[in-house]
Design an enzyme around this catalytic site. Sequence first.
Site, PDB file in Angstrom:
ATOM      1  N   SER A  20       0.868  -1.193   0.000  1.00 14.96           N
ATOM      2  CA  SER A  20       0.000   0.000   0.000  1.00 14.96           C
ATOM      3  C   SER A  20       0.897   1.233   0.000  1.00 14.96           C
ATOM      4  O   SER A  20       2.064   1.160   0.415  1.00 14.96           O
ATOM      5  CB  SER A  20      -0.850   0.003   1.269  1.00 14.96           C
ATOM      6  OG  SER A  20      -1.503   1.240   1.436  1.00 14.96           O
ATOM      7  N   TYR A  50      -1.735  -1.107  10.805  1.00 10.73           N
ATOM      8  CA  TYR A  50      -1.915  -1.402   9.379  1.00 10.73           C
ATOM      9  C   TYR A  50      -0.777  -0.793   8.563  1.00 10.73           C
ATOM     10  O   TYR A  50      -0.162  -1.466   7.724  1.00 10.73           O
ATOM     11  CB  TYR A  50      -3.267  -0.871   8.879  1.00 10.73           C
ATOM     12  CG  TYR A  50      -3.453  -1.088   7.393  1.00 10.73           C
ATOM     13  CD1 TYR A  50      -3.672  -2.366   6.883  1.00 10.73           C
ATOM     14  CD2 TYR A  50      -3.379  -0.030   6.491  1.00 10.73           C
ATOM     15  CE1 TYR A  50      -3.821  -2.581   5.521  1.00 10.73           C
ATOM     16  CE2 TYR A  50      -3.521  -0.231   5.124  1.00 10.73           C
ATOM     17  CZ  TYR A  50      -3.743  -1.510   4.645  1.00 10.73           C
ATOM     18  OH  TYR A  50      -3.871  -1.725   3.298  1.00 10.73           O
TER      19      TYR A  50
END
Length: 257
Positions: free
Chosen positions: A139, A152
Amino acid sequence: MKNTALITGASSGIGKELAKIHASKGRDLILVARRKELLQALKEELVKKYNVEVQVIQKDLSVVGSSQELYDEVVQNGWEVEYLFNNAGFGGKGAFLDRELEADVVMVRLNVMALLKLTHLFGKDMKARGKGKILQTASTAGFLPGPYQNTYFATKAFVVSHTKGLAHELKGTGVTVTALCPGPVATEFAQVAGFGGSQMFDGAASAQKTAQKAYAAMEKGKTIFISELKFALLIRVLMPFMPLSITSAIIAKMQQS
Ligand SMILES: NC(=O)c1ccc[n+]([C@@H]2O[C@H](COP(=O)([O-])OP(=O)(O)OC[C@H]3O[C@@H](n4cnc5c(N)ncnc54)[C@H](OP(=O)(O)O)[C@@H]3O)[C@@H](O)[C@H]2O)c1
């Protein structure tokens, strides 16, 4: 099975789109996730449309030992994995100290440990055969500080860093590893992570386009692939000049929007 891809998190979002692209090239698939009925429906669609062989394996990859079980099942069936898509993952909104630690531990087990284990197991076989491609869904979060979704962001930083080093180690082996780094994508991710209705996902990229670009980057053997130009510019050009306090404040505001 031929030119087989194993895709984790194939029941929805980016993983499901990667499966469709792979099948459209006449290549076979092993679909992995927890929701078997969704995998089964995707299998039926792909078999009918592209006449490829598709296997479905229901597995919760956050459970300790599950990645080894998955690998053993694949090997026992004599299936050779030529493409590994380490894509399953989830996020979770909230200040680190206010979140249930267990939720973050489960996140690390899936986003980091399962990916690490599967890359190690299947990567070894690929290297021995002198052929293979690994796509790890990271990401843009992997390049940024992540207040209010801290664990995360840290899991994705792990994936980015691990991919960079591994890509170098694999040079000349016939095996490549690529980290896909998208910004917000319109999938079930936002809902699962507690961002339902968040402005952060306004104008999010489509899962289909993201998967198409990612598949092409993997085939070229790119190491780090940021799937949208605006985020690539932000991360590679602007961010190196921004003080951490400012970057953190911007991200914190986005996570709370
Ligand atoms: N959407 C975004 O904005 C965005 C941005 C950057 C990166 N990413 C990354 O992209 C990847 C794919 O996410 P997505 O956006 O496509 O979201 P998604 O639609 O929620 O897909 C997540 C996939 O992971 C699977 N999964 C979740 N927990 C699992 C578990 N314990 N064991 C096995 N499979 C599990 C889900 O299937 P089951 O529920 O059926 O198990 C689903 O197929 C993730 O790694 C995510 O971090 C997403």
